[in-house]
Design an enzyme around this catalytic site. Structure first.
Site, PDB file in Angstrom:
ATOM      1  NE  ARG A 119      -6.255  28.584  -7.954  1.00 21.96           N
ATOM      2  CZ  ARG A 119      -7.079  28.016  -7.056  1.00 21.96           C
ATOM      3  NH1 ARG A 119      -8.037  28.723  -6.486  1.00 21.96           N
ATOM      4  NH2 ARG A 119      -6.953  26.749  -6.751  1.00 21.96           N
ATOM      5  CG  HIS A 146      -6.763  22.281  -9.436  1.00 25.98           C
ATOM      6  ND1 HIS A 146      -5.566  22.757  -8.957  1.00 25.98           N
ATOM      7  CD2 HIS A 146      -7.678  22.553  -8.454  1.00 25.98           C
ATOM      8  CE1 HIS A 146      -5.745  23.293  -7.766  1.00 25.98           C
ATOM      9  NE2 HIS A 146      -7.014  23.178  -7.431  1.00 25.98           N
ATOM     10  CD  GLN A 149      -8.178  19.433  -5.034  1.00 24.85           C
ATOM     11  OE1 GLN A 149      -8.044  20.588  -4.678  1.00 24.85           O
ATOM     12  NE2 GLN A 149      -8.429  18.451  -4.180  1.00 24.85           N
ATOM     13  CG  ASP A 238     -15.111  21.218  -9.243  1.00 27.28           C
ATOM     14  OD1 ASP A 238     -15.327  21.991  -8.285  1.00 27.28           O
ATOM     15  OD2 ASP A 238     -14.327  21.492 -10.180  1.00 27.28           O
ATOM     16  CB  CYS A 278     -11.432  19.950  -5.810  1.00 29.87           C
ATOM     17  SG  CYS A 278     -12.678  20.828  -6.773  1.00 29.87           S
ATOM     18  NE  ARG A 306      -4.284  21.344  -3.607  1.00 30.17           N
ATOM     19  CZ  ARG A 306      -4.857  22.489  -4.013  1.00 30.17           C
ATOM     20  NH1 ARG A 306      -6.162  22.629  -3.938  1.00 30.17           N
ATOM     21  NH2 ARG A 306      -4.130  23.449  -4.550  1.00 30.17           N
TER      22      ARG A 306
HETATM   23  N1  NVA Z   1     -13.501  23.753 -11.121  1.00 24.09           N
HETATM   24  C1  NVA Z   1     -13.258  24.659 -10.024  1.00 24.09           C
HETATM   25  C2  NVA Z   1     -12.185  24.121  -9.142  1.00 24.09           C
HETATM   26  C3  NVA Z   1     -11.903  24.965  -7.923  1.00 24.09           C
HETATM   27  C4  NVA Z   1     -10.795  24.414  -7.073  1.00 24.09           C
HETATM   28  C5  NVA Z   1     -12.868  26.015 -10.577  1.00 24.09           C
HETATM   29  O1  NVA Z   1     -12.074  26.074 -11.514  1.00 24.09           O
HETATM   30  O2  NVA Z   1     -13.386  27.021 -10.084  1.00 24.09           O
HETATM   31  N1   CP Z   2      -9.444  23.167  -4.214  1.00 23.31           N
HETATM   32  C1   CP Z   2      -8.901  24.371  -4.336  1.00 23.31           C
HETATM   33  O1   CP Z   2      -8.020  24.606  -5.155  1.00 23.31           O
HETATM   34  O2   CP Z   2      -9.385  25.303  -3.469  1.00 23.31           O
HETATM   35  P1   CP Z   2      -9.117  26.865  -3.539  1.00 23.31           P
HETATM   36  O3   CP Z   2      -9.763  27.374  -4.793  1.00 23.31           O
HETATM   37  O4   CP Z   2      -9.759  27.423  -2.301  1.00 23.31           O
HETATM   38  O5   CP Z   2      -7.641  27.107  -3.551  1.00 23.31           O
END
Ligand code: NVA
Ligand code: CP
Length: 323
Positions: A119, A146, A149, A238, A278, A306
């Protein structure tokens, strides 16, 4: 030099080319369905507490440059339950691209681990990681997309509806990494996908254009959420400020006025419409507490899936799945 194909430790399992999962459309349509089928099977095995250990003596490196609840817990738990060992690396442990070059980390981690999950902020970093790693790399979120997801999302919709025919998904909010993920999925599976976002928070135009060019789905970008959600089977949102943008939230709130998913907006969709997110959600900002807690909300099934879908992705990429 990137590793030679012969360095691929999975070649013995008939995988002649190392496979990564950096974007959902790294898989063909047929492969997406294969992964969904594997996820359904593996989920049933987990539910029955079957002794299922295809990753015995395998190791997964999990590199995180951003916080996480679902991704960390679901990958670590899923891999452990399939017999493997997952190594959690915090932003301070590696500082990828800062303490050490991405291409160096790629080759070092490949010497210890069978799969790398990462990540990261910069999407270019995950591309470089995959280029130089000799083991499969899975994108667990970048600023751009992502894919894990969106695979869990489509799996959840498939489970709930029993099919994916005639599916209208309306995303309401920021044109962010989740929208790019949906757009790339729309280039593989036929959807009616609408992104209703403020004009200054549009998704990446090249990604929109590519999704449209595939001709697989109908795709629209809209700025009127109430109109957009008409006939929606799924209303998705989101956060308005993603990780790395949290300091902008107060300013963004005024730009996103009218884009909150509330009961009035849900009432404008199909009566049977599901609400998805998500997560993590910021209650009473992009979605109301009432919608989160309503019968339409399937966010916790989505979160659970997930794990099952990621298990399927890891099994598929490594050739370790057997019925
Ligand atoms: N758009 C959000 C998704 C989190 C799972 C982010 O990137 O923070
Ligand atoms: N949806 C998701 O990726 O959650 P986290 O950021 O908690 O891993």
């Amino acid at each position: 030099m990137p590793p030679a194909a012969s360095d691929n430790p999975f070649s013995k399992k008939g995988m002649t080319v190392k496979r990564d999962f950096l974007h959902v459309d790294d898989l063909t349509t047929d492969e997406i369905w294969q992964v969904l089928d594997i996820a359904r099977d593996v989920k049933a095995r987990f539910k029955h507490r079957e002794d299922y250990k295809p990753f015995k003596d395998h190791s997964l490196a999990m590199i995180f440059n951003k916080p996480s609840a679902r991704t960390r817990i679901s990958f670590e738990t899923g891999f452990y339950r399939m017999g493997g060992h997952a190594v959690y690396l915090t932003p301070q442990d590696i500082e990828i691209g800062v303490r050490e070059a991405v291409k160096d980390i790629a080759r070092v981690v490949s010497r210890y681990n069978d799969i790398i999950m990462a990540r990261l902020f910069d999407h270019a970093h995950i591309l470089e990681l995959a280029e130089y790693a000799s083991v499969p790399v899975i994108n667990a979120l970048t600023d751009y997309n992502h894919p894990c997801q969106v695979m869990a999302d489509i799996f959840t919709i498939w489970e709930k509806r029993g099919h994916l025919d005639d599916l209208k998904i309306v995303y309401v909010g920021d044109g962010n990494n989740m929208v790019h993920s949906w757009l790339r999925l729309a280039g593989r599976l036929p959807l009616h996908f609408v992104c209703a976002c403020p004009e200054r928070y549009m998704p990446d135009s090249a990604t929109v254009a590519h999704a449209k060019d595939t001709g697989v789905s109908t795709i629209a970008i809209d700025h009127d959420p109430l109109k957009a959600v008409r006939d929606a089977d799924v209303v998705y949102t989101d956060v308005w400020a993603s990780m790395g943008q949290k300091h902008e939230l107060e300013e963004r709130k005024s730009h996103f006025a009218g884009f909150q998913v509330n009961e009035a907006l849900m009432a404008a969709a199909k009566p049977s419409a599901y609400f998805m997110h998500c997560l993590p959600a910021q209650r009473d900002i992009e979605v109301t507490d009432a919608v989160m807690e309503s019968p339409a909300s399937i966010v916790f099934d989505e979160a659970e899936n997930r794990m099952h879908v990621q298990n399927a992705i890891m099994l598929f990429l490594t050739g370790n799945y057997t019925k």
